[in-house]
Design a protein around this motif. Sequence first.
Motif, PDB file in Angstrom:
ATOM      1  N   TYR A   7       0.806  -1.219   0.000  1.00  8.26           N
ATOM      2  CA  TYR A   7       0.000   0.000   0.000  1.00  8.26           C
ATOM      3  C   TYR A   7       0.840   1.270   0.000  1.00  8.26           C
ATOM      4  O   TYR A   7       0.536   2.218  -0.709  1.00  8.26           O
ATOM      5  CB  TYR A   7      -0.951  -0.013   1.206  1.00  8.26           C
ATOM      6  N   CYS A   8       1.921   1.278   0.794  1.00  9.76           N
ATOM      7  CA  CYS A   8       2.744   2.490   0.854  1.00  9.76           C
ATOM      8  C   CYS A   8       4.112   2.308   0.191  1.00  9.76           C
ATOM      9  O   CYS A   8       4.799   3.285  -0.086  1.00  9.76           O
ATOM     10  CB  CYS A   8       2.921   2.951   2.297  1.00  9.76           C
ATOM     11  N   GLY A  19      -1.391   3.238   7.535  1.00  6.61           N
ATOM     12  CA  GLY A  19      -2.410   4.238   7.250  1.00  6.61           C
ATOM     13  C   GLY A  19      -2.831   4.276   5.791  1.00  6.61           C
ATOM     14  O   GLY A  19      -3.787   4.950   5.430  1.00  6.61           O
ATOM     15  N   GLN A  20      -2.131   3.578   4.935  1.00  2.00           N
ATOM     16  CA  GLN A  20      -2.447   3.566   3.508  1.00  2.00           C
ATOM     17  C   GLN A  20      -3.387   2.406   3.127  1.00  2.00           C
ATOM     18  O   GLN A  20      -3.977   2.421   2.056  1.00  2.00           O
ATOM     19  CB  GLN A  20      -1.173   3.452   2.669  1.00  2.00           C
ATOM     20  N   ARG A  21      -3.460   1.437   4.009  1.00  2.00           N
ATOM     21  CA  ARG A  21      -4.289   0.267   3.728  1.00  2.00           C
ATOM     22  C   ARG A  21      -5.764   0.670   3.734  1.00  2.00           C
ATOM     23  O   ARG A  21      -6.235   1.315   4.676  1.00  2.00           O
ATOM     24  CB  ARG A  21      -4.034  -0.790   4.786  1.00  2.00           C
ATOM     25  N   PRO A  22      -6.518   0.293   2.690  1.00  3.40           N
ATOM     26  CA  PRO A  22      -7.939   0.671   2.661  1.00  3.40           C
ATOM     27  C   PRO A  22      -8.729  -0.040   3.757  1.00  3.40           C
ATOM     28  O   PRO A  22      -8.417  -1.174   4.122  1.00  3.40           O
ATOM     29  CB  PRO A  22      -8.416   0.233   1.273  1.00  3.40           C
ATOM     30  N   ALA A  23      -9.728   0.638   4.270  1.00  5.92           N
ATOM     31  CA  ALA A  23     -10.565   0.066   5.324  1.00  5.92           C
ATOM     32  C   ALA A  23     -11.417  -1.060   4.748  1.00  5.92           C
ATOM     33  O   ALA A  23     -11.895  -0.972   3.610  1.00  5.92           O
ATOM     34  CB  ALA A  23     -11.464   1.139   5.920  1.00  5.92           C
TER      35      ALA A  23
END
Length: 143
Positions: A7-8, A19-23
Motif C-alpha cells: 500500500y505504501c 495508514g495507507q491500507r484501505p478500510a
Amino acid sequence: MLKACPYCGRIHDTRFDCGQRPARRKSGGRVDAFRGSNAWKIKRDAIRSRDLNLCRVCLAAGRLQCSGLSVHHIEPLEEAWALRLEDDNLLTVCGRCHEQAEAGQIPREKLHTLARCAPQLIPPASTPAKIQAPAPPNGHIQK
C-alpha cells in the motif's frame, strides 16, 4: 516480520498499520446474508427440483434450456422481503430470461403464473410427438 508494504511501498512489520491500507467494508447487509444462508440454499435447490432443472420461461416457449440456471425472485427482495422463501415468488430461469425478468421485459404476472403451475414436458396437442418403435436387431423380423 519485515516486508514491503503493497500500500505504501515502504518496508515495515506486516502487523504495522501504515495508514495507507484501505478500510475493510462490510458487504451488502441482509440481502447478502440471506443469499448465503442455509435456508436459501435449501429453498433454491427445492425450487430447481420442482422446475425439473429447466428454465421455466424457455419451457413455456417450447425450448429446453438446462444450463446457466438460477432461481429468480419475481418480487425483488428489496420490495417484498416477506416473500423471500415463498414458492409462488420463485422461479428457475436461464441467464437470458433472468436478465429480461430483471429489466421488466417479462411481466411479473406471467412469471407468477409459471411459478404457480407445475412444469409441462408434454408437447402441446397441436404438435403431435413422433414416436418410432426401435428397429429389430440384426435385421430379424418380429412376428
